[in-house]
Structures are given as structure tokens and as C-alpha cells.
Scaffold this active site. Structure first.
Site, PDB file in Angstrom:
ATOM      1  CB  CYS A 210     -21.548  26.467 -34.830  1.00  0.00           C
ATOM      2  SG  CYS A 210     -22.090  28.035 -34.262  1.00  0.00           S
TER       3      CYS A 210
ATOM      4  CB  ALA B  70     -17.305   7.997 -21.041  1.00  0.00           C
TER       5      ALA B  70
ATOM      6  N   GLY C  28     -12.248   2.188 -18.325  1.00  0.00           N
ATOM      7  CA  GLY C  28     -11.544   2.573 -17.042  1.00  0.00           C
ATOM      8  C   GLY C  28     -11.423   3.884 -16.549  1.00  0.00           C
ATOM      9  NE  ARG C  29      -9.268   9.080 -18.049  1.00  0.00           N
ATOM     10  CZ  ARG C  29      -8.811   9.996 -18.925  1.00  0.00           C
ATOM     11  NH1 ARG C  29      -8.200  10.009 -20.024  1.00  0.00           N
ATOM     12  NH2 ARG C  29      -9.131  11.270 -18.416  1.00  0.00           N
TER      13      ARG C  29
END
Length: 283
Positions: A115, A255, A258-259
Site C-alpha cells: 500500500c 518487461a 522478448g517483451r
């Protein structure tokens, strides 16, 4: 600034019963610690947060800077770690001008894991004014991929317990220069910011990589530290993206190998060149 030793171990071993199919085995497991940590400024308690009791001197400085209690590291004169009943007190001696300003805006903050705005007493108190970040170099997707692959090697507590978030500072090439861990993602980032300032590491061309989602406060802390890019392994919130765009911070999420998804300052992310289809020569 005097160095302070950590007061309690960051994990403990406990007996567990492991079930796997029809098999049941008594074993021992390593669990990360989560203890109340009180930030006490010039004798007055300001906030209590649940945190992992490691790198507490970094935590004290990073929290003080990211919460704008201090404007500069040299305004923290002393940090004493006291093991108290039920938790830990960080006894911080700060400059008199900063303490006077703190007393004017004191608020009760009961921190809890995950939080970021516990104890904020009004809507106006949520949004802090963040100066626009200076124009920074672009961020290469290849550098992010390199840092993502390297991050697990900088997370010993997560490897041991499976319950620690990590925050790392990476240079423009994706090399991790420094990392900190905590059971709370905000705490891990505060520890990283404190360590960067204590070690006087130049953060002008690098980026922060966190092993969590990117909330509004994560963007706020990163931008307040003067770091112009934040990359998360999970998603950001829409509120975080709006703040990132308004202050000039490049925010990316998902992240993974490959992405990568960029959400703000899109032109600053340098993508890999598209692979051209290969054609056999015609004779």
C-alpha cells in the site's frame, strides 16, 4: 553520515509440511521477515512501515528523500537502528530546518505491505509537485532485456524465500549497478534510492527496473530521485502513466524476455530493428 548495522536477520527458518501428490514430508523452509519499522525524526515518530530488516540505513535515507522530508543526503546527520519491543526504530537526526517543515505537515501513516498511500489524510496530499525531468537519452529495448535477464542474480532473498521484491538501477547498456530487496515493493525502491545517494552513483543516463507492478507512488519516487525511466516486470496503473507523462518519465511494463510495453514518452524507446525477409539471390 555514520554507518548503521542492521538489527535483525532478514529471514528465518521454520518447520513446514510439504504436500506433493500423495506424499507428505516434514521439512524446513526459509521465510522472509516482515517487521514494523518506525521512522523517528529528532525524537518524534513520523511513520511506521512493515519492511524487511536489511539495508535499513539505505531505507532511512531513501524514504526521507522520496517523501521530501529531506532535500539532500547531507541533511541527515545520524541514523541509529534500535531494536524495540515489537519492531525496530530508526532514530534519525535531521537538519533543524527540515524538522521544522516536517512538523508543519506531519501526518499519521500506518504503512502496510503493498500500500503506497496509507495514512494520507486528504486528496490534496496525494499528488506531490514533481518538477519536469530534464531531457534524457533514449532507452534501448536491448538494454532492458539485458537487465531483465540479469535481475534474478541480484535477488538473493527472493531466491531464498520467494517473497521479496527487487529494485535495481541499470546503466544505459542494461548493466545492473546496484539492487535492493524488501518484502514491500515501495520499500525496495526507497532502499535503492538511498543506496544510490549514499554511494553517489550517477543516475543521469540509467533506469530503474522493479520486479513488481508500477504504481503511482513508484513513478513518484523514481521521478523525485531524478531518474528518467522506470521499467516494471508487470503492469502499470493508468494513474501512474498519467504522472509519468506529465513529468517526462519513460514508463514501461511487462518487461519479460522478448517483451516490453512502453506507456509514456514513447519516442524515447528504441525498438529492435525489424528483421527483413531473406530472399535467395536470383541468377
Amino acid at each position: 553520515m555514520p554507518q548503521a548495522a542492521d538489527a535483525l536477520p532478514a529471514s528465518r527458518h521454520l518447520p513446514v509440511l510439504r504436500l506433493a501428490g500423495a506424499a507428505a514430508n516434514l521439512a524446513e523452509d526459509q521465510l522472509i521477515e516482515e517487521v514494523p519499522v518506525a521512522m523517528v525524526y529528532n525524537g518524534v515518530s513520523h511513520a511506521v512501515l512493515l519492511a524487511t530488516p536489511c539495508d535499513l540505513a539505505d531505507f532511512a535515507l531513501g524514504f526521507s528523500l522520496s517523501e521530501h522530508i529531506l532535500h539532500a543526503p547531507d541533511e541527515l546527520y545520524d541514523c541509529e537502528i534500535i531494536t524495540a519491543t515489537g519492531g525496530i526504530e530508526l532514530q534519525l537526526e535531521i537538519a533543524s530546518a527540515r524538522f521544522a517543515a516536517l512538523k508543519q505537515r506531519r501526518r499519521s501513516m500506518a504503512g502496510r505491505t503493498g500500500c503506497g498511500l496509507c495514512g494520507v489524510d486528504s486528496l490534496d496530499a496525494v499528488a506531490q509537485t514533481i518538477a519536469p525531468l530534464p531531457l534524457r537519452p533514449s532507452l534501448r529495448a536491448a538494454a532492458v532485456a539485458r537487465a531483465v535477464a540479469e535481475l534474478p542474480h541480484w535477488q538473493p532473498w527472493h531466491h531464498a524465500t520467494g517473497a521479496a521484491h527487487g529494485a535495481a538501477f541499470c546503466n544505459a547498456d542494461g548493466d545492473i549497478l546496484l539492487a535492493r530487496e524488501d518484502v514491500g515493493r515501495h520499500n525496495a525502491l526507497d532502499k535503492l534510492i538511498g543506496a544510490l545517494r549514499r554511494q553517489r552513483i550517477d543516475t543521469g543516463d540509467g533506469f530503474v527496473l522493479v520486479s513488481s507492478r508500477a504504481s503511482y507512488e513508484m513513478v513518484q519516487k523514481t521521478a523525485s530521485a531524478g531518474i528518467a525511466a522506470l521499467v516494471a516486470v508487470s503492469a502499470p496503473t493508468a494513474y501512474a502513466v498519467a504522472l509519468a507523462e506529465s513529468c517526462g518519465l519513460l514508463l514501461a511494463g511487462f518487461a519479460r524476455p522478448g517483451r516490453l510495453v512502453a506507456y509514456s514518452q514513447l519516442p524515447r524507446l528504441i525498438r529492435p530493428e525489424l528483421t527483413r525477409p531473406h530472399h535467395d539471390p536470383v541468377y
